[in-house]
Motif scaffolding. Sequence first.
Motif, short mmCIF file in Angstrom:
data_model
loop_
_atom_site.label_atom_id
_atom_site.label_comp_id
_atom_site.label_asym_id
_atom_site.label_seq_id
_atom_site.Cartn_x
_atom_site.Cartn_y
_atom_site.Cartn_z
N UNK A 164 0.81 -1.23 0.00
CA UNK A 164 0.00 0.00 0.00
C UNK A 164 0.84 1.28 0.00
N UNK A 165 1.92 1.29 0.79
CA UNK A 165 2.78 2.48 0.82
C UNK A 165 3.43 2.72 -0.54
N UNK A 166 3.86 1.63 -1.20
CA UNK A 166 4.49 1.73 -2.52
C UNK A 166 3.53 2.37 -3.52
N UNK A 167 2.30 1.88 -3.58
CA UNK A 167 1.36 2.38 -4.57
C UNK A 167 0.95 3.83 -4.28
N UNK A 168 0.69 4.12 -3.02
CA UNK A 168 0.30 5.51 -2.70
C UNK A 168 1.45 6.47 -2.95
N UNK A 169 2.68 6.01 -2.74
CA UNK A 169 3.84 6.86 -3.03
C UNK A 169 3.98 7.11 -4.53
N UNK A 170 3.40 6.20 -5.33
CA UNK A 170 3.44 6.34 -6.79
C UNK A 170 2.22 7.10 -7.32
N UNK A 171 1.37 7.55 -6.41
CA UNK A 171 0.23 8.37 -6.82
C UNK A 171 -1.03 7.62 -7.18
N UNK A 172 -1.12 6.33 -6.85
CA UNK A 172 -2.32 5.55 -7.16
C UNK A 172 -2.81 4.87 -5.88
N UNK A 173 -4.11 4.91 -5.66
CA UNK A 173 -4.66 4.38 -4.42
C UNK A 173 -5.43 3.08 -4.60
N UNK A 174 -6.00 2.85 -5.78
CA UNK A 174 -6.83 1.66 -5.95
C UNK A 174 -6.06 0.35 -5.77
N UNK A 175 -4.84 0.20 -6.31
CA UNK A 175 -4.12 -1.05 -6.03
C UNK A 175 -3.73 -1.18 -4.56
N UNK A 176 -3.51 -0.04 -3.88
CA UNK A 176 -3.21 -0.09 -2.44
C UNK A 176 -4.39 -0.67 -1.67
N UNK A 177 -5.58 -0.23 -2.01
CA UNK A 177 -6.79 -0.74 -1.35
C UNK A 177 -7.00 -2.22 -1.67
N UNK A 178 -6.68 -2.60 -2.89
CA UNK A 178 -6.82 -3.99 -3.31
C UNK A 178 -5.95 -4.90 -2.45
N UNK A 179 -4.70 -4.52 -2.20
CA UNK A 179 -3.81 -5.32 -1.38
C UNK A 179 -4.27 -5.33 0.08
N UNK A 180 -4.70 -4.18 0.58
CA UNK A 180 -5.14 -4.10 1.97
C UNK A 180 -6.34 -5.01 2.24
N UNK A 181 -7.20 -5.20 1.25
CA UNK A 181 -8.39 -6.06 1.40
C UNK A 181 -8.08 -7.54 1.18
N UNK A 182 -6.83 -7.87 0.87
CA UNK A 182 -6.47 -9.26 0.65
C UNK A 182 -6.79 -9.77 -0.74
N UNK A 183 -7.02 -8.86 -1.69
CA UNK A 183 -7.40 -9.26 -3.04
C UNK A 183 -6.34 -10.10 -3.74
N UNK A 184 -5.06 -9.72 -3.57
CA UNK A 184 -4.00 -10.47 -4.24
C UNK A 184 -3.89 -11.88 -3.68
N UNK A 185 -4.04 -12.02 -2.36
CA UNK A 185 -3.97 -13.35 -1.76
C UNK A 185 -5.13 -14.22 -2.22
N UNK A 186 -6.31 -13.62 -2.38
CA UNK A 186 -7.45 -14.38 -2.88
C UNK A 186 -7.17 -14.88 -4.31
N UNK A 187 -6.65 -14.00 -5.14
CA UNK A 187 -6.36 -14.39 -6.52
C UNK A 187 -5.37 -15.55 -6.58
N UNK A 188 -4.35 -15.49 -5.75
CA UNK A 188 -3.35 -16.56 -5.77
C UNK A 188 -3.97 -17.88 -5.32
N UNK A 189 -4.78 -17.84 -4.26
CA UNK A 189 -5.44 -19.06 -3.79
C UNK A 189 -6.36 -19.62 -4.88
N UNK A 190 -7.07 -18.73 -5.58
CA UNK A 190 -7.95 -19.17 -6.67
C UNK A 190 -7.14 -19.80 -7.80
N UNK A 191 -5.98 -19.23 -8.11
CA UNK A 191 -5.13 -19.79 -9.16
C UNK A 191 -4.66 -21.20 -8.80
N UNK A 192 -4.24 -21.39 -7.54
CA UNK A 192 -3.77 -22.70 -7.09
C UNK A 192 -4.90 -23.73 -7.18
N UNK A 193 -6.09 -23.36 -6.73
CA UNK A 193 -7.22 -24.29 -6.78
C UNK A 193 -7.62 -24.60 -8.22
#
Length: 365
Positions: A164-193
């Motif tokens: 989140x700090x990386x994305x907000x430092x780059x001027x974008x907030x939506x990917x920061x919120x995505x990571x904070x909500x666990x979206x990336x972890x969900x995607x990875x788990x879905x890929x494995x399944x």
Amino acid sequence: MCPERGLRPLDLEAFAHNDAVQPLRIVSSAVDLETGELKSVCFGSKEGHFRDDFANPAGHSVTADPSTLYPEIQSAQADENGYRRGIWACLGASMTVPGAAGNPFRMDLSSGEKLLCFDAFCYEPVPFRSAVAEGATHVLALRSRPASYVPKTKPTLYERAVAPFYFRSSGVSTPAEFFEKGGQQYLYAEDVLTCDDGLGSSEAIPIPPAKVLYAAPEENRVSAEDKKRENWRRAHLLPITVPADVPELSVLSQDRDDIIAGMREGFAAAYDALAPVVGLEASGNGMKVAELVFPDADAPTQDSGVQVLPGEKLALDVVNHNHNVEETAKETRLRHRISKRLNRFRKKDQSISLEEMYVPAKGQA
């Protein structure tokens, strides 16, 4: 990969030849700078993404041959403004890990989209979604973790703070919120399944679309229809994974022996799974071949003084010459040619023609 000064220089001529037969598609995660939408993008030669004049920010001119789809040798170097272009920008965008590998890549597409791009793992940890979205019906997925790996679902310091700090430092907030909500972890788990489903099925299975469906910001405008499995495309998915008892290599490891051991395990798993496709009897020989391809640093080698042409396809060699010989002879010749391939890293001042390379050795015809 720099053709002039790289440790593993890319042969641009061989790459162009191979890309015309099997196009390279480079997947990257991105955020639209105007709308904040999260999306996966695919870069390739047919769209002109590998040309030297692609992804050059406005105001920084570049001289490039408009008739070629591929880069010139000197383009591997960043320009005086620190920008990379063409295929080098595409590769950089696809592997820029947020918070660990530098700033995201600004990519301006011909469609008018202005994107900030970063590592594909953010939205497509195993990028079979984009392949199926582009029409693939049979997908081979090379997984980097052992079969015993269980994806983590509890957010770590990386998801809570680093990304989140990386994305907000780059001027974008939506990917920061995505990571904070666990979206990336969900995607990875879905890929494995999904990979597990593909491994256990002889039929085509539903493949999630190349979209961020869950924990997505409002900007993504995900509909209920997008989430219905019956609306998803179907494809055959074959994942190749190292056995469960193989220890996982740390992503920060710099130990040469550990890295070579990991490369051998991955090569052996792929060899044993795919050897029958080209008419070879695998029989668990993958590790033996892997030890030839990735020898120990102090292992004695036979110097035949032969340099194999860059871009030579081992599978093509097998298909062209192994139709009318015994299985043992095929394996012997395969080992012989793999041994000769190793000499390309030791003999840079000698060459051999394609015709010479494909002449069977005496007694093997």
